[in-house]
Design a protein around this motif. Structure first.
Motif, PDB file in Angstrom:
ATOM      1  N   SER A   1       0.839  -1.201   0.000  1.00  0.00           N
ATOM      2  CA  SER A   1       0.000   0.000   0.000  1.00  0.00           C
ATOM      3  C   SER A   1       0.871   1.247   0.000  1.00  0.00           C
ATOM      4  N   ALA A   2       0.349   2.330  -0.571  1.00  0.00           N
ATOM      5  CA  ALA A   2       1.035   3.617  -0.512  1.00  0.00           C
ATOM      6  C   ALA A   2       0.797   4.306   0.825  1.00  0.00           C
ATOM      7  N   ARG A   3      -0.126   3.787   1.627  1.00  0.00           N
ATOM      8  CA  ARG A   3      -0.502   4.447   2.881  1.00  0.00           C
ATOM      9  C   ARG A   3       0.244   3.917   4.096  1.00  0.00           C
ATOM     10  N   HIS A   4       0.929   2.796   3.955  1.00  0.00           N
ATOM     11  CA  HIS A   4       1.671   2.247   5.085  1.00  0.00           C
ATOM     12  C   HIS A   4       2.801   1.380   4.576  1.00  0.00           C
ATOM     13  N   ALA A   5       3.679   0.939   5.492  1.00  0.00           N
ATOM     14  CA  ALA A   5       4.924   0.286   5.093  1.00  0.00           C
ATOM     15  C   ALA A   5       4.881  -1.235   5.100  1.00  0.00           C
ATOM     16  N   THR A   6       3.779  -1.835   5.480  1.00  0.00           N
ATOM     17  CA  THR A   6       3.699  -3.292   5.554  1.00  0.00           C
ATOM     18  C   THR A   6       3.295  -3.877   4.201  1.00  0.00           C
TER      19      THR A   6
ATOM     20  N   VAL B   1      -3.352 -18.454   3.460  1.00  0.00           N
ATOM     21  CA  VAL B   1      -2.363 -18.208   4.504  1.00  0.00           C
ATOM     22  C   VAL B   1      -1.733 -16.845   4.232  1.00  0.00           C
ATOM     23  N   LEU B   2      -1.713 -16.008   5.261  1.00  0.00           N
ATOM     24  CA  LEU B   2      -1.204 -14.640   5.145  1.00  0.00           C
ATOM     25  C   LEU B   2       0.132 -14.534   5.882  1.00  0.00           C
ATOM     26  N   HIS B   3       1.142 -14.026   5.182  1.00  0.00           N
ATOM     27  CA  HIS B   3       2.450 -13.742   5.772  1.00  0.00           C
ATOM     28  C   HIS B   3       2.661 -12.231   5.701  1.00  0.00           C
ATOM     29  N   LEU B   4       2.911 -11.603   6.841  1.00  0.00           N
ATOM     30  CA  LEU B   4       3.101 -10.159   6.882  1.00  0.00           C
ATOM     31  C   LEU B   4       4.582  -9.815   6.926  1.00  0.00           C
ATOM     32  N   LEU B   5       4.979  -8.865   6.097  1.00  0.00           N
ATOM     33  CA  LEU B   5       6.354  -8.392   6.046  1.00  0.00           C
ATOM     34  C   LEU B   5       6.343  -6.961   6.561  1.00  0.00           C
ATOM     35  N   ALA B   6       6.723  -6.798   7.847  1.00  0.00           N
ATOM     36  CA  ALA B   6       6.524  -5.517   8.514  1.00  0.00           C
ATOM     37  C   ALA B   6       7.816  -4.975   9.096  1.00  0.00           C
ATOM     38  N   GLU B   7       7.991  -3.652   9.008  1.00  0.00           N
ATOM     39  CA  GLU B   7       9.118  -2.988   9.650  1.00  0.00           C
ATOM     40  C   GLU B   7       8.848  -2.753  11.134  1.00  0.00           C
ATOM     41  N   GLU B   8       7.604  -2.579  11.509  1.00  0.00           N
ATOM     42  CA  GLU B   8       7.239  -2.299  12.893  1.00  0.00           C
ATOM     43  C   GLU B   8       7.198  -3.607  13.693  1.00  0.00           C
ATOM     44  N   PRO B   9       8.084  -3.781  14.692  1.00  0.00           N
ATOM     45  CA  PRO B   9       8.181  -5.058  15.403  1.00  0.00           C
ATOM     46  C   PRO B   9       6.949  -5.433  16.211  1.00  0.00           C
ATOM     47  N   SER B  10       6.143  -4.452  16.599  1.00  0.00           N
ATOM     48  CA  SER B  10       4.970  -4.772  17.419  1.00  0.00           C
ATOM     49  C   SER B  10       3.765  -5.211  16.593  1.00  0.00           C
ATOM     50  N   LEU B  11       3.865  -5.170  15.245  1.00  0.00           N
ATOM     51  CA  LEU B  11       2.707  -5.542  14.433  1.00  0.00           C
ATOM     52  C   LEU B  11       2.322  -7.010  14.613  1.00  0.00           C
ATOM     53  N   LEU B  12       3.278  -7.919  14.479  1.00  0.00           N
ATOM     54  CA  LEU B  12       2.949  -9.342  14.581  1.00  0.00           C
ATOM     55  C   LEU B  12       2.398  -9.713  15.961  1.00  0.00           C
ATOM     56  N   PRO B  13       3.011  -9.251  17.067  1.00  0.00           N
ATOM     57  CA  PRO B  13       2.395  -9.538  18.370  1.00  0.00           C
ATOM     58  C   PRO B  13       0.972  -9.005  18.499  1.00  0.00           C
TER      59      PRO B  13
ATOM     60  N   ALA C   1      -4.447  -5.625   9.772  1.00  0.00           N
ATOM     61  CA  ALA C   1      -3.018  -5.387   9.576  1.00  0.00           C
ATOM     62  C   ALA C   1      -2.778  -3.967   9.056  1.00  0.00           C
ATOM     63  N   ALA C   2      -3.604  -3.505   8.125  1.00  0.00           N
ATOM     64  CA  ALA C   2      -3.460  -2.145   7.592  1.00  0.00           C
ATOM     65  C   ALA C   2      -3.737  -1.101   8.671  1.00  0.00           C
ATOM     66  N   ASP C   3      -4.805  -1.305   9.450  1.00  0.00           N
ATOM     67  CA  ASP C   3      -5.144  -0.357  10.510  1.00  0.00           C
ATOM     68  C   ASP C   3      -4.030  -0.278  11.549  1.00  0.00           C
ATOM     69  N   LEU C   4      -3.524  -1.434  11.963  1.00  0.00           N
ATOM     70  CA  LEU C   4      -2.463  -1.446  12.968  1.00  0.00           C
ATOM     71  C   LEU C   4      -1.193  -0.790  12.451  1.00  0.00           C
ATOM     72  N   THR C   5      -0.834  -1.073  11.209  1.00  0.00           N
ATOM     73  CA  THR C   5       0.384  -0.492  10.668  1.00  0.00           C
ATOM     74  C   THR C   5       0.304   1.030  10.658  1.00  0.00           C
ATOM     75  N   ARG C   6      -0.845   1.570  10.296  1.00  0.00           N
ATOM     76  CA  ARG C   6      -0.996   3.028  10.288  1.00  0.00           C
ATOM     77  C   ARG C   6      -0.995   3.597  11.702  1.00  0.00           C
ATOM     78  N   ALA C   7      -1.437   2.795  12.684  1.00  0.00           N
ATOM     79  CA  ALA C   7      -1.567   3.291  14.052  1.00  0.00           C
ATOM     80  C   ALA C   7      -0.280   3.189  14.850  1.00  0.00           C
TER      81      ALA C   7
ATOM     82  N   PRO D   1       3.569   3.169  16.326  1.00  0.00           N
ATOM     83  CA  PRO D   1       4.365   4.402  16.460  1.00  0.00           C
ATOM     84  C   PRO D   1       5.162   4.867  15.255  1.00  0.00           C
ATOM     85  N   SER D   2       5.938   4.026  14.600  1.00  0.00           N
ATOM     86  CA  SER D   2       6.818   4.528  13.549  1.00  0.00           C
ATOM     87  C   SER D   2       6.035   5.120  12.380  1.00  0.00           C
ATOM     88  N   GLN D   3       4.975   4.447  11.957  1.00  0.00           N
ATOM     89  CA  GLN D   3       4.185   4.953  10.837  1.00  0.00           C
ATOM     90  C   GLN D   3       3.463   6.239  11.216  1.00  0.00           C
ATOM     91  N   ALA D   4       2.893   6.288  12.432  1.00  0.00           N
ATOM     92  CA  ALA D   4       2.184   7.488  12.874  1.00  0.00           C
ATOM     93  C   ALA D   4       3.120   8.694  12.914  1.00  0.00           C
TER      94      ALA D   4
END
Length: 259
Positions: free
Chosen positions: A33-38, A51-63, A93-99, A101-104
């Motif tokens: 997405s252009a709106r977030h980094a995941t 099956v969904l695999h998330l590739l995220a820069e924010e470490p708290s996303l998966l937990p 996943a999109a909502d959390l990534t935008r919320a 800390p790093s993305q916000a």
């Protein structure tokens, strides 16, 4: 993966926070997405579903995702039995990534720059910039809180945005940095009456999520204020604890209500 499955995945992604297809091959579809980094890789399961695999820069996303979907989380990936289930996972996943800390913080800085650039010539200055930063920051904090809490009060679950407030545990004016001010864990999304009390240190919450009420609120006022002994936060993470401990220290006379 057949062409129909690939098309369905791309459509679900587009409609639920992952509007771009980065890659599509027999091994799966990679969405972004252009709106977030995941980014997200979706694979059609041989036994049905996805099956969904998330590739995220924010470490708290998966937990956070595993906390939200404990029965779908398997070694860092997430299972969905249908397109509807996949849509729910992607949207969260999109909502959390935008919320988170790093993305916000990134969104905040970009928005401040854009707002300052729109000011008429000669209208700048330290005080004007401070007001712009505060207004934009509070807006971004509210947006992040709405995303993180799924648009519902952290205590009551009321999902009426018009009466929900983004409540800081450590107030904006007392934060040491913009990172603290915009940290989605620095507070809770609360219905207006609870926000007013939390903001003035008349209520807080203990480490077991239970409400604490100041002795300044009389017993006869509890019902008028909508307070009850069984009120708890819907969830509480380790990342909330530093801010909540700070807040409780300012509510030094707050205790649990008798059951």
């Amino acid at each position: 993966m057949n062409p129909l499955q690939r098309a369905l995945i791309e459509k679900v992604g587009h409609d639920h926070g992952f509007e771009h297809v980065l890659a599509s091959d027999p091994a799966g579809v990679v969405l972004a997405s252009a709106r977030h980094a995941t980014s997200a890789k979706v694979v059609a399961s041989p036994t049905g579903g996805y099956v969904l695999h998330l590739l995220a820069e924010e470490p708290s996303l998966l937990p956070e995702m595993c906390r939200t979907f404990p029965h779908h989380c398997q070694a860092g990936s997430f299972a969905a039995v249908s397109e509807a289930g996949l849509a729910t996972l992607l949207r969260r996943a999109a909502d959390l990534t935008r919320a988170l800390p790093s993305q916000a913080a990134q969104d905040y800085q970009a928005s401040v720059v854009a707002h300052l650039a729109q000011l008429p010539a000669g209208l700048g200055g330290t005080e004007v910039e401070r007001l712009v930063r505060q207004r934009v920051g509070q807006q971004k904090f509210r947006e992040a809180m709405l995303d993180y809490w799924g648009g519902a009060c952290a205590v009551t679950g009321l999902a009426l945005p018009e009466v929900l407030r983004a409540s800081h545990a450590k107030p904006w004016s007392e934060c040491d940095s913009d990172a603290e001010r915009l940290d989605v864990f620095n507070g809770f999304l609360l219905v207006a009456n609870l926000d007013a009390l939390f903001d003035r240190f008349l209520i807080s919450f203990d480490n077991n999520r239970r409400i604490l009420v100041s002795s300044r609120i009389g017993h006869t006022d509890l019902a008028c204020l909508g307070l009850a002994s069984d009120m708890t936060l819907r969830w509480l993470t380790d990342a909330h604890m530093t801010y909540l401990t700070w807040h409780r220290a300012r509510c030094e006379d707050a205790t649990s209500l008798p059951v």
